[in-house]
Scaffold this motif. Structure first.
Motif, PDB file in Angstrom:
ATOM      1  N   CYS A  11      11.782 -17.219 -25.743  1.00 31.60           N
ATOM      2  CA  CYS A  11      11.292 -15.944 -26.287  1.00 31.60           C
ATOM      3  C   CYS A  11      12.446 -15.130 -26.884  1.00 31.60           C
ATOM      4  CB  CYS A  11      10.580 -15.120 -25.226  1.00 31.60           C
ATOM      5  SG  CYS A  11      10.035 -13.533 -25.893  1.00 31.60           S
ATOM      6  N   CYS A  61       4.959 -12.442 -24.182  1.00 31.00           N
ATOM      7  CA  CYS A  61       4.949 -13.326 -23.013  1.00 31.00           C
ATOM      8  C   CYS A  61       3.875 -12.919 -22.009  1.00 31.00           C
ATOM      9  CB  CYS A  61       6.321 -13.342 -22.348  1.00 31.00           C
ATOM     10  SG  CYS A  61       7.543 -14.225 -23.335  1.00 31.00           S
ATOM     11  N   CYS A  80       8.196  -9.492 -22.159  1.00 33.17           N
ATOM     12  CA  CYS A  80       7.722  -8.727 -23.310  1.00 33.17           C
ATOM     13  C   CYS A  80       6.200  -8.882 -23.451  1.00 33.17           C
ATOM     14  CB  CYS A  80       8.431  -9.182 -24.572  1.00 33.17           C
ATOM     15  SG  CYS A  80       7.860 -10.777 -25.177  1.00 33.17           S
ATOM     16  N   TYR A 121      12.415 -12.072 -27.669  1.00 29.35           N
ATOM     17  CA  TYR A 121      12.402 -10.689 -27.188  1.00 29.35           C
ATOM     18  C   TYR A 121      13.005 -10.587 -25.792  1.00 29.35           C
ATOM     19  CZ  TYR A 121       9.214  -9.903 -31.073  1.00 29.35           C
ATOM     20  OH  TYR A 121       8.670  -9.832 -32.319  1.00 29.35           O
ATOM     21  N   CYS A 122      12.338 -11.237 -24.816  1.00 35.30           N
ATOM     22  CA  CYS A 122      12.721 -10.957 -23.431  1.00 35.30           C
ATOM     23  C   CYS A 122      13.657 -12.010 -22.844  1.00 35.30           C
ATOM     24  CB  CYS A 122      11.482 -10.762 -22.568  1.00 35.30           C
ATOM     25  SG  CYS A 122      10.354 -12.152 -22.507  1.00 35.30           S
TER      26      CYS A 122
END
Ligand code: ZN
Ligand code: ZN
Length: 482
Positions: free
Chosen positions: A453, A358, A355, A455-456
């Motif tokens: 993370c 990152c 993401c 998100y990813c």
């Protein structure tokens, strides 16, 4: 009813195909996919609902009456629990099955099954519902949608998109004659299916300046059929060194609107929608973004990037983010000179790629700083420091050849995701390439590999259930079940 677009994650596509094809005797199999329906109208574009797969449910043995390589017969009663879930969670029922021995066309029996299912669901959940049918045969998806109001009517989907690298696109329409001359070169390089797949996509371009305007104009020429241009900025005189399609007479007007006018005048087949507002504060702009298959971030705005970085997971989109970085320092003669300068293209899919956090492109502190500056444009560096905030990102001089080149590479990256042609050396990451304009090389930053993370790694936002749009009350609630 409009020609809808279906979206499956790569993992959902794999799960479905692996299950459907795995019957020990080679019999037909069936599964249910529950879809979220994004029913969004964008001015200037034909209506096209997005159906985003949320859940894959293979048929339980107990639900099946009989099956063979050429038929599949099931019980209705056990499915009522799933009908109830459709109503409660505002999901659309999708009936998926395969024809192991072909044909790759829906059969008369399929018609009967679908109408029976649709009637049963609509008896329970009402007349406003729609219904999706997908057929897997000869290694392709065929798909169509029905509405409860007219159960016998079927509308083929515009495409079924699987958000993998490369993208898989099924069921797209083959080009009509009058477009083929314009796209002859694209077809010569990548084949006619490439052109047709590109034409089935709706692409959102957020930011219509130095990178957004070249991306949008060249993307339109290449054959993207629908563009959504999102930007609330006015054109400034100082933008004229790098934008495409915008003129001195447009200074002071909205860039997005003027760019649409320019692209409309090119005379290619593209349709262009415009939002002259921000995706982080205008629900209509965010909805227009959510209606896209592909989003291209061409802004230097951290707040906007933060939204796109969540949206790609929530709405199962391909997200390509562009940026430039560099440093200008005085040389010995006291004149400024470029010390370093690069264009960055980040390519993030719901299930692959790091993401933007990152990748080091956005940072919570920078977002907070920008928010604070919006409220208080005169805030000083010292005041920011007291709040442990800082300005961030890269300095970028904004010079035409570099912004344009970055946009060109981004469009070429989209091409590569549709029809792979690049051979990436091992030192390059596919999710982030930097074109170094000073040292004349391509490179990637080190991966962050942040196991925490949200998100990813944890994918907390993947297919996120929304009450408020993206769970942000400021963006209001969306009633997607219309
Ligand atoms: Zn069938
Ligand atoms: Zn991440």
């Amino acid at each position: 009813m409009n020609a809808a677009r279906l979206t499956l994650l790569g993992s959902q596509h794999d799960e479905l195909v692996n299950y459907l094809e795995a019957h020990p005797e080679g019999n037909e199999r069936a599964a249910i996919v529950l879809f979220r329906r994004l029913h969004i109208s964008v001015d200037g574009l034909p209506d096209s609902d997005r159906y985003i797969a949320q859940d894959v449910i293979p048929f339980d043995e107990a639900w099946i009456n009989s099956s063979s390589p050429t038929h599949f017969d099931f019980k209705l009663a056990p499915l009522r629990e799933i009908f109830r879930r459709c109503e409660e969670e505002k999901l659309v029922f999708g009936f998926i099955h395969n024809h192991p021995e072909g044909p790759d066309e829906f059969s008369i029996k399929d018609d009967e099954n679908e109408i029976t299912l649709l009637r049963a669901i609509s008896n329970r959940n009402g007349k406003d519902i729609t219904f999706v049918a997908m057929l897997w045969a000869n290694n392709v998806w065929k798909a169509r949608v029905r509405a409860a109001a007219m159960p016998e009517n079927t509308v083929p989907v515009r495409h079924t998109l699987v958000t993998t690298d490369p993208l898989k696109i099924y069921g797209y329409k083959e080009s009509s004659e009058d477009h083929s001359e314009t796209h002859k070169r694209g077809a010569a390089a990548f084949g006619q299916p490439f052109v047709d797949m590109l034409q089935s996509l709706r692409v959102g371009v957020v930011g219509t300046g130095g990178t957004g305007s070249p991306f949008a104009t060249l993307g339109a020429r290449a054959g993207i059929s629908e563009l959504v241009l999102i930007d609330d900025d006015d054109l400034a005189l100082s933008n004229l060194n790098r934008v495409r399609g915008l003129k001195r007479g447009d200074v002071g007007d909205k860039k997005a609107r003027k760019l649409k006018d320019f692209i409309d005048d090119i005379g290619v087949s593209v349709k262009v929608g415009v939002c002259e507002s921000k995706i982080d504060s205008d629900p209509n702009a965010l909805d227009a973004l959510a209606s896209c298959d592909v989003v291209v971030g061409c802004t230097d705005d951290f707040i906007g990037r933060d939204v796109m970085n969540i949206a790609l997971y929530a709405y199962a989109q391909l997200y390509i983010d562009l940026g430039l970085g560099g440093r200008v320092m005085d040389d010995k003669t006291g004149q400024p000179g470029l010390r370093y300068h690069f264009g960055r293209i980040s390519t993030i899919l719901p299930e692959s790629g790091e993401c933007l956090f990152c990748q080091g492109v956005i940072h919570e502190k920078w977002i907070q700083t920008q928010l604070l500056k919006r409220e208080n444009p005169n805030i000083t560096k010292e005041e920011l420091k007291e709040r442990y905030l800082e300005d961030g990102g890269e300095e970028a001089p904004g010079v035409g050849p570099f912004t344009s080149a970055t946009a060109d590479f981004a469009l070429a990256t989209l091409f590569d995701l549709i029809k792979p042609y690049r051979r990436y050396p091992p030192v390059l990451r596919k999710d982030m390439i930097q074109v170094d304009f000073v040292n004349m090389e391509f490179r990637s930053r080190q991966t962050k590999s942040d196991n925490e993370c949200p998100y990813c790694r944890h994918r907390k936002f993947l297919l996120m259930k929304e009450t408020y749009r993206l769970k942000r009350p400021v963006l209001g609630k969306r009633d997607e079940y219309v």
